[in-house]
Design a protein around this motif. Structure first.
Motif, mmCIF file in Angstrom:
data_model
loop_
_atom_site.group_PDB
_atom_site.id
_atom_site.type_symbol
_atom_site.label_atom_id
_atom_site.label_comp_id
_atom_site.label_asym_id
_atom_site.label_seq_id
_atom_site.Cartn_x
_atom_site.Cartn_y
_atom_site.Cartn_z
ATOM 1 N N VAL A 170 0.841 -1.202 0.000
ATOM 2 C CA VAL A 170 0.000 0.000 0.000
ATOM 3 C C VAL A 170 0.875 1.251 0.000
ATOM 4 C CG1 VAL A 170 -1.705 1.327 1.302
ATOM 5 C CG2 VAL A 170 -1.910 -1.162 1.170
ATOM 6 N N LEU A 171 1.939 1.254 0.804
ATOM 7 C CA LEU A 171 2.828 2.415 0.868
ATOM 8 C C LEU A 171 3.514 2.665 -0.470
ATOM 9 C CD1 LEU A 171 4.402 1.809 4.392
ATOM 10 C CD2 LEU A 171 2.793 3.609 3.776
ATOM 11 N N GLU A 172 3.928 1.603 -1.130
ATOM 12 C CA GLU A 172 4.581 1.752 -2.433
ATOM 13 C C GLU A 172 3.607 2.301 -3.469
ATOM 14 O OE1 GLU A 172 6.580 -1.140 -5.830
ATOM 15 O OE2 GLU A 172 6.879 -1.624 -3.700
ATOM 16 N N LEU B 57 2.738 6.111 -2.051
ATOM 17 C CA LEU B 57 3.816 7.077 -1.853
ATOM 18 C C LEU B 57 4.945 6.947 -2.869
ATOM 19 C CD1 LEU B 57 4.130 6.915 2.065
ATOM 20 C CD2 LEU B 57 2.650 8.380 0.676
ATOM 21 N N GLY B 58 4.903 5.903 -3.684
ATOM 22 C CA GLY B 58 5.941 5.711 -4.691
ATOM 23 C C GLY B 58 6.918 4.613 -4.296
ATOM 24 N N GLU B 59 7.664 4.121 -5.276
ATOM 25 C CA GLU B 59 8.587 3.018 -5.025
ATOM 26 C C GLU B 59 9.656 3.371 -3.995
ATOM 27 O OE1 GLU B 59 10.269 1.588 -8.635
ATOM 28 O OE2 GLU B 59 8.329 0.996 -9.517
ATOM 29 N N TRP C 13 9.314 4.972 -1.279
ATOM 30 C CA TRP C 13 8.595 5.469 -0.101
ATOM 31 C C TRP C 13 9.464 5.466 1.151
ATOM 32 C CZ3 TRP C 13 7.877 2.404 4.192
ATOM 33 C CH2 TRP C 13 8.041 1.018 4.038
ATOM 34 N N ARG C 14 10.396 4.531 1.232
ATOM 35 C CA ARG C 14 11.256 4.470 2.419
ATOM 36 C C ARG C 14 12.104 5.727 2.556
ATOM 37 N NH1 ARG C 14 11.440 0.120 5.497
ATOM 38 N NH2 ARG C 14 10.644 -1.885 4.732
ATOM 39 N N GLY C 15 12.381 6.412 1.439
ATOM 40 C CA GLY C 15 13.168 7.637 1.499
ATOM 41 C C GLY C 15 12.453 8.781 2.194
ATOM 42 N N LEU C 16 11.121 8.644 2.352
ATOM 43 C CA LEU C 16 10.355 9.676 3.052
ATOM 44 C C LEU C 16 10.498 9.563 4.566
ATOM 45 C CD1 LEU C 16 7.058 9.560 0.937
ATOM 46 C CD2 LEU C 16 8.845 11.310 0.860
ATOM 47 N N PHE C 17 11.007 8.409 5.019
ATOM 48 C CA PHE C 17 11.105 8.159 6.459
ATOM 49 C C PHE C 17 12.548 7.910 6.878
ATOM 50 C CE2 PHE C 17 6.972 6.585 4.998
ATOM 51 C CZ PHE C 17 6.095 7.226 5.873
ATOM 52 N N SER D 100 -2.591 10.908 1.213
ATOM 53 C CA SER D 100 -2.941 10.382 -0.107
ATOM 54 C C SER D 100 -4.225 9.570 0.051
ATOM 55 C CB SER D 100 -1.812 9.518 -0.663
ATOM 56 O OG SER D 100 -1.587 8.384 0.154
ATOM 57 N N ASP D 101 -4.654 8.882 -1.003
ATOM 58 C CA ASP D 101 -5.947 8.206 -0.958
ATOM 59 C C ASP D 101 -6.051 7.178 0.167
ATOM 60 O OD1 ASP D 101 -6.813 9.700 -3.066
ATOM 61 O OD2 ASP D 101 -6.535 8.135 -4.574
ATOM 62 N N GLN D 102 -4.978 6.418 0.413
ATOM 63 C CA GLN D 102 -5.052 5.333 1.388
ATOM 64 C C GLN D 102 -4.003 5.438 2.501
ATOM 65 O OE1 GLN D 102 -5.255 2.117 -1.844
ATOM 66 N NE2 GLN D 102 -6.452 1.208 -0.194
#
Length: 484
Positions: free
Chosen positions: A109-111, A114-116, A118-122, A231-233
């Motif tokens: 769901v995160l991918e 938030l994009g592939e 997504w881990r870079g956001l955290f 985002s949506d979810q």
């Protein structure tokens, strides 16, 4: 159970098994009694087994089933004690816990959202969820700017599951009725179904939470975490620590209980006036008791504007997925009706209830009987301070539920207009939580400050008080005593 069951046939089967289980346990209980076991002992064990199965199924299914269980948990204090005892622990567990989604599903769901990368956001992300809700679960993390955050991830298929659950629960709702004697469950299920689309919309939730966060940013008593990303979810908000209200209910000090109760009442009534929104999901899992605010010195070394610590515990508020939009705050008619009821103005109260649709045009009731019906319920609003207890709540429920009671007969003739349905539910739910807390609350103070129509100011003319919009004057112009 490792994931949200999405197939309607699977969820329907689980819910359909509940009445079968109830019947099976009733037969088991009869057999035990025939075998010589104590009736009281058998009844208690039967209730515990029923509670375990009911809320195990609701917790596993999440979705509308879990939300229905959360709603039941709020009204636990209305149950007779011999019934409430076996259910209480199981109900409380449901408020903050449910089987988690598999880690792989969460990452998927995160991918997607938030994009592939997504881990870079955290900077950090905890795979183990910290809490579960009816349509999503929450993970603790650290955002890329260093802020601790709560990441709410919506269960895949949550919308379909919610609608399916609520359709099934509406069929089986009569079987759950005995859990709360005298309460008609069908309107509650209908209301939840009507709110599903809003709760699934994280954009609406983010908007409501941002509005509350802006309004309460400098509040010394109430803390609302701001929205970081949406985002949506997936909804990312600031993280707040604190003691869950469920823990205060089970083991808090009286000081903590009273403070939590006062702030809960304050938030309930001040929120609509300050934001135009009513937080409509007041179960204990959505609140935390936080430490006092730290001092925030200004540029001159003194306390900054709004930054001084109050030295008292604060209330943290979570989950703005369900709100009622009230642009002018709570309806003024509620405050006026409350005040007039306390003042014993039976005819005026009756006419207002009729005008608002609480009494249908085809029905005639005795205004004094209506007043007698209302006064015990609104007792907390007329007292300087009131101690909410489970015993008081049970007494009110029993009075209205008893078919032999005049209050029961009158209550069946009253109507609840659709526009008041959510306000009514939120108020009752909040009172239920206050009774679980056993809190002593100055409710009248909050009503005078925040409920339109409740507090009447006066202008003074020739030393006689007249209702008006201005408060009494002070100083020389108003005489030696400075007014009232």
């Amino acid at each position: 159970m490792s994931d949200l069951p999405r197939k309607a046939v699977t969820r329907t089967a689980k819910l359909a098994a509940l009445p079968i289980g109830f019947a099976g346990r009733a037969t088991w209980g009869l057999g035990k009694r025939i075998g010589g076991a104590s009736a009281d002992l058998v009844t208690k064990e039967l209730q515990q087994r029923t509670a375990d199965q009911l809320f195990k199924v609701l917790g596993e299914l999440k979705g509308g089933a879990m939300k229905f269980g959360q709603l039941l948990s709020v009204f636990e204090s209305a149950l007779p004690e011999e019934v409430a005892g076996p259910y209480r622990a199981t109900l409380t567990k449901l408020q903050d816990a449910a089987p988690p989604m598999p880690t792989q599903t969460v990452h998927g769901v995160l991918e997607e959202q938030l994009g592939e990368d997504w881990r870079g956001l955290f900077l950090e992300f905890e795979d183990k969820p910290s809490a579960a809700a009816s349509i999503g679960q929450v993970h603790r993390a650290v955002w890329h700017d260093g802020r601790e955050v709560a990441v709410k991830v919506q269960y895949p298929g949550a919308g379909e599951a919610l609608l399916s659950d609520l359709a099934q629960l509406s069929r089986f709702v009569r079987l759950l009725g005995p859990l709360i004697p005298g309460m008609d469950m069908k309107p509650l299920v209908t209301e939840m179904r009507d709110r599903v689309s809003e709760e699934l919309d994280y954009a609406l939730e983010a908007e409501a939470q941002r509005e509350h966060a802006r309004e309460f940013v400098d509040d010394p008593d109430v803390v609302v975490p701001d929205v970081v990303h949406q985002s949506d979810q997936v909804l990312v908000t600031e993280w707040i620590d604190g003691t869950p209200l469920a823990e205060i209910i089970s083991s808090g000090t009286q000081e903590q209980r009273d403070r939590a109760g006062q702030l809960l009442a304050r938030f309930l009534f001040s929120g609509p006036m300050r934001t135009g929104l009513l937080h409509a999901d007041p179960h204990p899992g959505n609140f935390r008791l936080l430490p006092p605010r730290e001092e925030a010195p200004g540029e001159d070394g003194k306390d900054g504007e709004g930054g001084g610590g109050s030295g008292e515990l604060r209330l943290g508020v979570l989950d703005f997925g369900t709100v009622d939009r009230l642009p002018g705050g709570l309806p003024e008619t509620i405050g006026e009706a409350l005040r007039m009821t306390i003042d014993g103005e039976s005819d005026a109260v009756y006419e207002m209830l009729r005008a608002e649709g609480f009494v249908r045009e085809t029905i005639d009731l005795d205004p004094e009987a209506v007043l007698d019906y209302l006064l015990p319920i609104i007792e907390p609003a007329g007292a300087e301070e009131f101690t909410f207890t489970r015993a008081w709540m049970r007494a009110q429920a029993a009075r209205i539920a008893d078919p032999r009671s005049p209050a029961h007969q009158l209550g069946r003739q009253l109507n609840l207009p659709p526009s008041y349905l959510l306000i009514h539910r939120v108020t009752l739910s909040t009172i239920g939580v206050l009774c679980q807390l056993g809190a002593t609350v100055r409710l009248k103070d909050e009503l005078e400050d925040w409920l339109p129509g409740f507090y009447v100011e006066y202008v003074y003319d020739d030393e006689e008080a007249v209702e008006g919009e201005a408060a009494p004057e002070t100083g020389a112009e108003s005489g030696e005593d400075g007014g009232a």
